[in-house]
Design a protein around this motif. Structure first.
Motif, PDB file in Angstrom:
ATOM      1  N   ALA A 102       6.583  -6.752  15.447  1.00 31.34           N
ATOM      2  CA  ALA A 102       6.472  -6.531  13.998  1.00 31.34           C
ATOM      3  C   ALA A 102       7.720  -6.985  13.252  1.00 31.34           C
ATOM      4  O   ALA A 102       8.273  -6.254  12.422  1.00 31.34           O
ATOM      5  N   GLU A 103       8.160  -8.206  13.513  1.00 35.54           N
ATOM      6  CA  GLU A 103       9.376  -8.724  12.874  1.00 35.54           C
ATOM      7  C   GLU A 103       9.242  -8.779  11.358  1.00 35.54           C
ATOM      8  O   GLU A 103      10.179  -8.441  10.628  1.00 35.54           O
ATOM      9  N   ASN A 104       8.086  -9.185  10.862  1.00 34.70           N
ATOM     10  CA  ASN A 104       7.897  -9.248   9.405  1.00 34.70           C
ATOM     11  C   ASN A 104       8.004  -7.863   8.782  1.00 34.70           C
ATOM     12  O   ASN A 104       8.628  -7.694   7.732  1.00 34.70           O
ATOM     13  N   TRP A 105       7.400  -6.864   9.408  1.00 33.53           N
ATOM     14  CA  TRP A 105       7.493  -5.487   8.914  1.00 33.53           C
ATOM     15  C   TRP A 105       8.945  -5.015   8.930  1.00 33.53           C
ATOM     16  O   TRP A 105       9.412  -4.387   7.983  1.00 33.53           O
ATOM     17  N   ARG A 106       9.672  -5.345   9.990  1.00 39.69           N
ATOM     18  CA  ARG A 106      11.093  -4.983  10.089  1.00 39.69           C
ATOM     19  C   ARG A 106      11.877  -5.581   8.926  1.00 39.69           C
ATOM     20  O   ARG A 106      12.672  -4.897   8.284  1.00 39.69           O
ATOM     21  N   GLN A 107      11.644  -6.868   8.665  1.00 39.86           N
ATOM     22  CA  GLN A 107      12.340  -7.526   7.565  1.00 39.86           C
ATOM     23  C   GLN A 107      11.994  -6.889   6.223  1.00 39.86           C
ATOM     24  O   GLN A 107      12.861  -6.745   5.350  1.00 39.86           O
ATOM     25  N   GLN A 108      10.732  -6.491   6.030  1.00 38.50           N
ATOM     26  CA  GLN A 108      10.317  -5.815   4.796  1.00 38.50           C
ATOM     27  C   GLN A 108      11.046  -4.483   4.637  1.00 38.50           C
ATOM     28  O   GLN A 108      11.489  -4.144   3.536  1.00 38.50           O
ATOM     29  N   GLN A 109      11.170  -3.737   5.735  1.00 39.09           N
ATOM     30  CA  GLN A 109      11.859  -2.442   5.675  1.00 39.09           C
ATOM     31  C   GLN A 109      13.332  -2.619   5.342  1.00 39.09           C
ATOM     32  O   GLN A 109      13.897  -1.854   4.552  1.00 39.09           O
ATOM     33  N   ILE A 110      13.944  -3.621   5.920  1.00 40.75           N
ATOM     34  CA  ILE A 110      15.359  -3.895   5.639  1.00 40.75           C
ATOM     35  C   ILE A 110      15.525  -4.299   4.179  1.00 40.75           C
ATOM     36  O   ILE A 110      16.436  -3.819   3.491  1.00 40.75           O
ATOM     37  N   ALA A 111      14.634  -5.153   3.670  1.00 46.07           N
ATOM     38  CA  ALA A 111      14.708  -5.586   2.268  1.00 46.07           C
ATOM     39  C   ALA A 111      14.471  -4.414   1.322  1.00 46.07           C
ATOM     40  O   ALA A 111      15.131  -4.300   0.286  1.00 46.07           O
ATOM     41  N   GLN A 112      13.560  -3.546   1.699  1.00 47.18           N
ATOM     42  CA  GLN A 112      13.191  -2.428   0.820  1.00 47.18           C
ATOM     43  C   GLN A 112      14.218  -1.296   0.841  1.00 47.18           C
ATOM     44  O   GLN A 112      14.528  -0.722  -0.209  1.00 47.18           O
ATOM     45  N   HIS A 113      14.749  -0.976   2.024  1.00 46.09           N
ATOM     46  CA  HIS A 113      15.611   0.202   2.156  1.00 46.09           C
ATOM     47  C   HIS A 113      17.073  -0.126   2.451  1.00 46.09           C
ATOM     48  O   HIS A 113      17.911   0.764   2.435  1.00 46.09           O
ATOM     49  N   GLY A 114      17.362  -1.367   2.786  1.00 51.74           N
ATOM     50  CA  GLY A 114      18.728  -1.764   3.116  1.00 51.74           C
ATOM     51  C   GLY A 114      18.969  -1.755   4.612  1.00 51.74           C
ATOM     52  O   GLY A 114      18.343  -0.995   5.358  1.00 51.74           O
ATOM     53  N   GLU A 115      19.878  -2.618   5.039  1.00 54.92           N
ATOM     54  CA  GLU A 115      20.153  -2.764   6.465  1.00 54.92           C
ATOM     55  C   GLU A 115      20.767  -1.511   7.071  1.00 54.92           C
ATOM     56  O   GLU A 115      20.433  -1.117   8.187  1.00 54.92           O
ATOM     57  N   THR A 116      21.645  -0.840   6.322  1.00 53.00           N
ATOM     58  CA  THR A 116      22.282   0.368   6.844  1.00 53.00           C
ATOM     59  C   THR A 116      21.258   1.463   7.076  1.00 53.00           C
ATOM     60  O   THR A 116      21.255   2.109   8.133  1.00 53.00           O
ATOM     61  N   THR A 117      20.373   1.662   6.127  1.00 50.72           N
ATOM     62  CA  THR A 117      19.323   2.679   6.285  1.00 50.72           C
ATOM     63  C   THR A 117      18.445   2.353   7.482  1.00 50.72           C
ATOM     64  O   THR A 117      18.089   3.235   8.267  1.00 50.72           O
ATOM     65  N   TRP A 118      18.092   1.074   7.628  1.00 54.89           N
ATOM     66  CA  TRP A 118      17.276   0.652   8.780  1.00 54.89           C
ATOM     67  C   TRP A 118      17.987   0.969  10.090  1.00 54.89           C
ATOM     68  O   TRP A 118      17.400   1.542  11.006  1.00 54.89           O
ATOM     69  N   LYS A 119      19.265   0.607  10.168  1.00 60.19           N
ATOM     70  CA  LYS A 119      20.007   0.819  11.410  1.00 60.19           C
ATOM     71  C   LYS A 119      20.145   2.304  11.742  1.00 60.19           C
ATOM     72  O   LYS A 119      20.045   2.697  12.907  1.00 60.19           O
ATOM     73  N   VAL A 120      20.361   3.138  10.731  1.00 58.41           N
ATOM     74  CA  VAL A 120      20.477   4.585  10.958  1.00 58.41           C
ATOM     75  C   VAL A 120      19.148   5.147  11.461  1.00 58.41           C
ATOM     76  O   VAL A 120      19.098   5.899  12.442  1.00 58.41           O
ATOM     77  N   ALA A 121      18.049   4.786  10.793  1.00 55.30           N
ATOM     78  CA  ALA A 121      16.728   5.276  11.201  1.00 55.30           C
ATOM     79  C   ALA A 121      16.366   4.778  12.598  1.00 55.30           C
ATOM     80  O   ALA A 121      15.890   5.548  13.453  1.00 55.30           O
ATOM     81  N   TYR A 122      16.610   3.500  12.841  1.00 53.88           N
ATOM     82  CA  TYR A 122      16.322   2.884  14.138  1.00 53.88           C
ATOM     83  C   TYR A 122      17.124   3.575  15.237  1.00 53.88           C
ATOM     84  O   TYR A 122      16.588   3.907  16.296  1.00 53.88           O
ATOM     85  N   SER A 123      18.397   3.803  14.984  1.00 51.95           N
ATOM     86  CA  SER A 123      19.261   4.458  15.969  1.00 51.95           C
ATOM     87  C   SER A 123      18.804   5.886  16.235  1.00 51.95           C
ATOM     88  O   SER A 123      18.778   6.328  17.392  1.00 51.95           O
TER      89      SER A 123
END
Length: 192
Positions: A21-42
């Motif tokens: 789901a690379e496209n979905w990942r990119q959408q989440q990063i664009a929508q919420h920011g890379e830091t938020t993505w990394k925190v949630a992912y971690s």
């Protein structure tokens, strides 16, 4: 074993977003920011890993044996883990030639680790645990190589000392883990 499988699904599932789901990942990063993505992912990854490890420990209390590996397989694991630790170090040491040549040494390290441990473990839970990681690493490596072909990474200036340091760090980590930490953390001595 169910707890272990749930943990594996969470941990490896979170690590499979780039595979499926690379496209979905990119959408989440664009929508919420890379830091938020990394925190949630971690956070999801840590929870999944903790559940998988707890479930793995519980599974070992009531094992289902599928086969009984020959003792020599333990020696094969010990031998295969040496390049796995060097590749693990190569994933983090900047400017080393191993990473420049292989591209994704962390995934290769996981492949070797999982395959090696499949050779020496005949319990059903062990087979599920290590096979799940092996399948994930194969898929992740294939996907990463495909991304590299589409968008080649920038060339890396390698340094001989960085490569030497990578090998030395891998060797030291191997010795520390094999002779001490494996027994302490996993409860199984490597050499007995």
């Amino acid at each position: 074993m169910t707890i272990m499988i749930i943990g594996l699904l969470i941990f490896l599932g979170s690590h499979s977003v780039r595979i499926f789901a690379e496209n979905w990942r990119q959408q989440q990063i664009a929508q919420h920011g890379e830091t938020t993505w990394k925190v949630a992912y971690s956070a999801v990854s840590i929870v999944g890993l903790a559940i998988a490890i707890y479930g793995f420990g519980q599974m070992r209390l009531d094992p289902i044996n599928v086969w009984y590996p020959p003792m020599g397989m333990r020696h094969a694991v010990a031998l295969l883990m040496l390049p796995a630790f060097i590749m693990l170090a190569a994933a983090y040491v900047p400017h080393n030639a191993i990473k420049a040549k292989l591209g994704h040494p962390m995934m290769l390290a996981v492949k070797i680790w999982a395959f090696a441990h499949l050779l020496a473990n005949g319990r059903l839970g062990d087979i599920i645990f290590f096979a799940a990681f092996l399948i994930w690493a194969i898929l992740a490596f294939k996907t990463a190589k495909k991304r590299d072909r589409l968008t080649p990474p920038a060339p890396v200036n390698t340094h001989k000392m960085a490569t030497i340091a990578t090998v030395l760090i891998g060797l030291v980590a191997y010795v520390v883990f094999a002779f001490y930490l494996h027994t302490v953390l996993i409860g199984v001595p490597v050499f007995s």
